[in-house]
Design a protein around this motif. Structure first.
Motif, PDB file in Angstrom:
ATOM      1  N   MET A 108       0.853  -1.187   0.000  1.00 41.46           N
ATOM      2  CA  MET A 108       0.000   0.000   0.000  1.00 41.46           C
ATOM      3  C   MET A 108       0.889   1.238   0.000  1.00 41.46           C
ATOM      4  SD  MET A 108      -2.626   1.317   2.924  1.00 41.46           S
ATOM      5  CE  MET A 108      -3.305  -0.317   3.161  1.00 41.46           C
ATOM      6  N   GLU A 109       0.880   1.992  -1.055  1.00 45.98           N
ATOM      7  CA  GLU A 109       1.668   3.218  -1.115  1.00 45.98           C
ATOM      8  C   GLU A 109       0.843   4.364  -0.549  1.00 45.98           C
ATOM      9  OE1 GLU A 109       3.874   6.126  -4.364  1.00 45.98           O
ATOM     10  OE2 GLU A 109       2.992   4.228  -4.996  1.00 45.98           O
ATOM     11  N   VAL A 110       1.393   5.060   0.407  1.00 55.67           N
ATOM     12  CA  VAL A 110       0.669   6.134   1.072  1.00 55.67           C
ATOM     13  C   VAL A 110       1.182   7.466   0.555  1.00 55.67           C
ATOM     14  CG1 VAL A 110       0.076   7.176   3.279  1.00 55.67           C
ATOM     15  CG2 VAL A 110       0.386   4.714   3.112  1.00 55.67           C
ATOM     16  N   LYS A 111       0.313   8.210  -0.106  1.00 56.37           N
ATOM     17  CA  LYS A 111       0.734   9.494  -0.660  1.00 56.37           C
ATOM     18  C   LYS A 111       0.547  10.621   0.342  1.00 56.37           C
ATOM     19  CE  LYS A 111      -3.698  10.842  -2.621  1.00 56.37           C
ATOM     20  NZ  LYS A 111      -4.401  11.329  -3.810  1.00 56.37           N
ATOM     21  N   SER A 112      -0.176  10.373   1.418  1.00 56.41           N
ATOM     22  CA  SER A 112      -0.441  11.405   2.403  1.00 56.41           C
ATOM     23  C   SER A 112      -0.698  10.746   3.746  1.00 56.41           C
ATOM     24  CB  SER A 112      -1.643  12.251   1.972  1.00 56.41           C
ATOM     25  OG  SER A 112      -2.784  11.435   1.841  1.00 56.41           O
ATOM     26  N   LYS A 113      -1.013  11.554   4.749  1.00 57.63           N
ATOM     27  CA  LYS A 113      -1.055  11.027   6.106  1.00 57.63           C
ATOM     28  C   LYS A 113      -2.404  11.173   6.785  1.00 57.63           C
ATOM     29  CE  LYS A 113       3.865  11.643   7.108  1.00 57.63           C
ATOM     30  NZ  LYS A 113       4.841  12.229   8.041  1.00 57.63           N
ATOM     31  N   LYS A 114      -3.444  11.503   6.063  1.00 58.75           N
ATOM     32  CA  LYS A 114      -4.742  11.693   6.699  1.00 58.75           C
ATOM     33  C   LYS A 114      -5.616  10.443   6.541  1.00 58.75           C
ATOM     34  CE  LYS A 114      -5.197  16.724   6.752  1.00 58.75           C
ATOM     35  NZ  LYS A 114      -3.787  17.023   6.465  1.00 58.75           N
ATOM     36  N   THR A 115      -6.251  10.065   7.632  1.00 58.47           N
ATOM     37  CA  THR A 115      -7.176   8.942   7.636  1.00 58.47           C
ATOM     38  C   THR A 115      -8.520   9.409   8.194  1.00 58.47           C
ATOM     39  OG1 THR A 115      -5.405   7.318   7.975  1.00 58.47           O
ATOM     40  CG2 THR A 115      -7.634   6.639   8.552  1.00 58.47           C
ATOM     41  N   ILE A 116      -9.591   9.120   7.475  1.00 56.44           N
ATOM     42  CA  ILE A 116     -10.933   9.391   7.971  1.00 56.44           C
ATOM     43  C   ILE A 116     -11.374   8.198   8.800  1.00 56.44           C
ATOM     44  CG2 ILE A 116     -13.346   9.835   7.356  1.00 56.44           C
ATOM     45  CD1 ILE A 116     -12.302  11.071   4.730  1.00 56.44           C
TER      46      ILE A 116
ATOM     47  N   VAL B 217      -5.455 -14.813   7.414  1.00 55.05           N
ATOM     48  CA  VAL B 217      -5.178 -13.688   6.521  1.00 55.05           C
ATOM     49  C   VAL B 217      -5.410 -14.126   5.085  1.00 55.05           C
ATOM     50  CG1 VAL B 217      -3.447 -12.041   5.718  1.00 55.05           C
ATOM     51  CG2 VAL B 217      -3.463 -12.771   8.117  1.00 55.05           C
ATOM     52  N   LYS B 218      -6.332 -13.442   4.427  1.00 48.17           N
ATOM     53  CA  LYS B 218      -6.546 -13.625   2.990  1.00 48.17           C
ATOM     54  C   LYS B 218      -6.062 -12.366   2.286  1.00 48.17           C
ATOM     55  CE  LYS B 218     -10.104 -13.776  -0.615  1.00 48.17           C
ATOM     56  NZ  LYS B 218      -9.540 -12.604  -1.333  1.00 48.17           N
ATOM     57  N   GLN B 219      -5.033 -12.515   1.481  1.00 44.89           N
ATOM     58  CA  GLN B 219      -4.537 -11.396   0.676  1.00 44.89           C
ATOM     59  C   GLN B 219      -4.514 -11.845  -0.776  1.00 44.89           C
ATOM     60  OE1 GLN B 219      -0.952  -9.566   2.109  1.00 44.89           O
ATOM     61  NE2 GLN B 219      -1.064  -7.900   0.639  1.00 44.89           N
ATOM     62  N   GLN B 220      -5.354 -11.203  -1.574  1.00 45.69           N
ATOM     63  CA  GLN B 220      -5.605 -11.635  -2.946  1.00 45.69           C
ATOM     64  C   GLN B 220      -6.093 -13.080  -2.911  1.00 45.69           C
ATOM     65  OE1 GLN B 220      -2.004 -10.609  -5.119  1.00 45.69           O
ATOM     66  NE2 GLN B 220      -2.407  -8.425  -4.923  1.00 45.69           N
ATOM     67  N   GLU B 221      -5.396 -14.003  -3.527  1.00 48.11           N
ATOM     68  CA  GLU B 221      -5.860 -15.399  -3.548  1.00 48.11           C
ATOM     69  C   GLU B 221      -5.141 -16.272  -2.531  1.00 48.11           C
ATOM     70  OE1 GLU B 221      -8.477 -16.391  -5.431  1.00 48.11           O
ATOM     71  OE2 GLU B 221      -8.600 -14.259  -5.907  1.00 48.11           O
ATOM     72  N   GLN B 222      -4.277 -15.695  -1.735  1.00 54.08           N
ATOM     73  CA  GLN B 222      -3.487 -16.457  -0.783  1.00 54.08           C
ATOM     74  C   GLN B 222      -4.100 -16.412   0.610  1.00 54.08           C
ATOM     75  OE1 GLN B 222      -0.771 -18.253  -1.864  1.00 54.08           O
ATOM     76  NE2 GLN B 222      -1.441 -17.520  -3.878  1.00 54.08           N
TER      77      GLN B 222
ATOM     78  N   GLU C 184       4.930  -5.127   3.554  1.00 56.97           N
ATOM     79  CA  GLU C 184       4.150  -5.193   2.317  1.00 56.97           C
ATOM     80  C   GLU C 184       2.949  -6.110   2.467  1.00 56.97           C
ATOM     81  OE1 GLU C 184       4.417  -3.618  -0.662  1.00 56.97           O
ATOM     82  OE2 GLU C 184       5.985  -2.364   0.232  1.00 56.97           O
ATOM     83  N   ASP C 185       3.135  -7.224   3.184  1.00 57.33           N
ATOM     84  CA  ASP C 185       2.101  -8.258   3.267  1.00 57.33           C
ATOM     85  C   ASP C 185       1.310  -8.143   4.565  1.00 57.33           C
ATOM     86  OD1 ASP C 185       2.902  -9.321   0.850  1.00 57.33           O
ATOM     87  OD2 ASP C 185       4.287 -10.756   1.787  1.00 57.33           O
ATOM     88  N   TYR C 186       0.007  -8.373   4.457  1.00 58.06           N
ATOM     89  CA  TYR C 186      -0.850  -8.316   5.633  1.00 58.06           C
ATOM     90  C   TYR C 186      -0.521  -9.399   6.650  1.00 58.06           C
ATOM     91  CZ  TYR C 186      -3.847  -4.720   3.637  1.00 58.06           C
ATOM     92  OH  TYR C 186      -4.319  -3.542   3.127  1.00 58.06           O
ATOM     93  N   LYS C 187       0.004 -10.529   6.201  1.00 55.29           N
ATOM     94  CA  LYS C 187       0.338 -11.580   7.165  1.00 55.29           C
ATOM     95  C   LYS C 187       1.433 -11.118   8.109  1.00 55.29           C
ATOM     96  CE  LYS C 187       3.667 -14.216   4.325  1.00 55.29           C
ATOM     97  NZ  LYS C 187       3.647 -13.342   3.125  1.00 55.29           N
ATOM     98  N   ASP C 188       2.395 -10.351   7.612  1.00 56.02           N
ATOM     99  CA  ASP C 188       3.446  -9.822   8.475  1.00 56.02           C
ATOM    100  C   ASP C 188       2.887  -8.765   9.425  1.00 56.02           C
ATOM    101  OD1 ASP C 188       5.517 -11.385   7.296  1.00 56.02           O
ATOM    102  OD2 ASP C 188       5.586  -9.980   5.617  1.00 56.02           O
ATOM    103  N   CYS C 189       1.976  -7.944   8.916  1.00 59.31           N
ATOM    104  CA  CYS C 189       1.313  -6.954   9.779  1.00 59.31           C
ATOM    105  C   CYS C 189       0.543  -7.650  10.897  1.00 59.31           C
ATOM    106  CB  CYS C 189       0.350  -6.096   8.955  1.00 59.31           C
ATOM    107  SG  CYS C 189       1.107  -5.134   7.646  1.00 59.31           S
ATOM    108  N   ALA C 190      -0.189  -8.700  10.539  1.00 63.24           N
ATOM    109  CA  ALA C 190      -1.001  -9.414  11.526  1.00 63.24           C
ATOM    110  C   ALA C 190      -0.129 -10.081  12.584  1.00 63.24           C
ATOM    111  CB  ALA C 190      -1.877 -10.446  10.828  1.00 63.24           C
ATOM    112  N   LYS C 191       0.979 -10.687  12.164  1.00 63.69           N
ATOM    113  CA  LYS C 191       1.883 -11.328  13.119  1.00 63.69           C
ATOM    114  C   LYS C 191       2.435 -10.317  14.108  1.00 63.69           C
ATOM    115  CE  LYS C 191       3.441 -15.047  10.028  1.00 63.69           C
ATOM    116  NZ  LYS C 191       4.581 -15.551   9.210  1.00 63.69           N
ATOM    117  N   GLN C 192       2.921  -9.192  13.590  1.00 69.97           N
ATOM    118  CA  GLN C 192       3.508  -8.184  14.456  1.00 69.97           C
ATOM    119  C   GLN C 192       2.464  -7.563  15.376  1.00 69.97           C
ATOM    120  OE1 GLN C 192       6.717  -7.404  14.769  1.00 69.97           O
ATOM    121  NE2 GLN C 192       6.347  -5.801  16.292  1.00 69.97           N
TER     122      GLN C 192
END
Length: 279
Positions: free
Chosen positions: A1-9, A201-206, A239-247
């Motif tokens: 996920m490339e973040v072009k800015s820092k605002k989140t609604i 974790v389901k990311q795309q087809e994995q 990059e991968d959600y599985k790494d985010c989820a583990k951490q």
């Protein structure tokens, strides 16, 4: 996920006391250096489940005016992400969906994370019975990422999920969910050691199952803490959600173990600060 800015609604509940809803989601993002545009769906003295609670839903016309006001600011070029959490009525779900549709029409690159806060085991639903169907029909098709717990995933699928294979098959056969990235938390499967929980974790087809040790405390707000940490880690580190989820799960487990030692069942500020990847 490339973040072009820092605002989140962040569209979520707001409580005066405690760390649930936007009190947690917004704070975690802000501690990571991300600006938050916070929109309350409900304003309460404290979370549901305590002996007393004051407050209630934001009136639909007021909620609409707040969202219209955000659009009128013409700041969407500064926004990278939308997060929705607790939405207490079908009417507010509908208004939220219309808001996201308008944003996606002009800024399709803005990522929408839907945390479908509806309930958990063993208490079941803690929203009105109209809300799950509204979420399924209005918000699910718009979401890029979903972070339900097992009960909420079963509600979205309208069936019990007792094995990993059943979960994967059910998602793949679902007309909408098979296209989404999904992180399902707190999974217990009948074929697996019941001393372990799993994040699927389901990311795309994995698909990947992440085993985590069961810690005997379940503070309210754990789901929104997990979703916020996943978002921060995706922005900052992985990059991968599985790494985010583990951490994220490791950070939360560390706090839960301390809570057990101290005999606490509610998050406090120390816990939120302890899990922040940037503090």
């Amino acid at each position: 996920m490339e973040v072009k800015s820092k605002k989140t609604i962040v569209i979520h509940s707001k409580v005066a006391y405690g760390y649930v809803g936007s009190n947690t989601t917004s704070l975690v993002l802000q501690l990571a250096g991300l600006d938050v545009i916070a929109v309350p769906t409900v304003i309460l003295s404290n979370r549901f489940g305590l002996p007393t609670v004051g407050g209630g839903l934001i009136p639909a016309d007021l909620f609409q005016e707040i969202l219209d006001g955000i659009l009128a600011l013409n700041i969407l070029d500064e926004v990278s992400t939308i997060v929705t959490g607790y939405i207490g009525s079908a009417a507010l779900v509908e208004i939220t969906a219309q808001f996201i549709v308008k944003i996606k029409e002009s800024h399709p690159e803005i990522v929408y994370l839907c945390d479908p806060v509806m309930g958990d085991q063993p208490q079941g639903l803690y929203v009105k019975e109209e809300v799950p169907q509204a979420l399924i029909t209005k918000l699910l098709p718009l979401a890029d990422i979903l972070t339900p717990n097992q009960f909420e995933m079963e509600t979205l699928l309208n069936q019990k999920i007792e094995t990993f294979e059943k979960l994967r098959t059910s998602i793949q056969q679902h007309a909408v969910l098979h296209t989404k990235d999904i992180l399902v938390t707190g999974c217990r499967f009948v074929t697996i050691n019941d001393q372990l929980l799993h994040i699927i974790v389901k990311q795309q087809e994995q698909y990947e199952g992440i085993p985590i040790d069961y810690v005997p405390v379940d503070p309210p707000g754990t789901g929104e803490l997990f979703a916020a940490l996943v978002l921060v880690l995706k922005y900052r580190k992985y990059e991968d959600y599985k790494d985010c989820a583990k951490q994220a799960s490791q950070l939360i487990q560390r706090v839960l173990r301390r809570m057990v030692k101290e005999g606490r069942s509610e998050f406090d500020l120390r816990d939120i600060l302890a899990v922040s990847p940037c503090t």
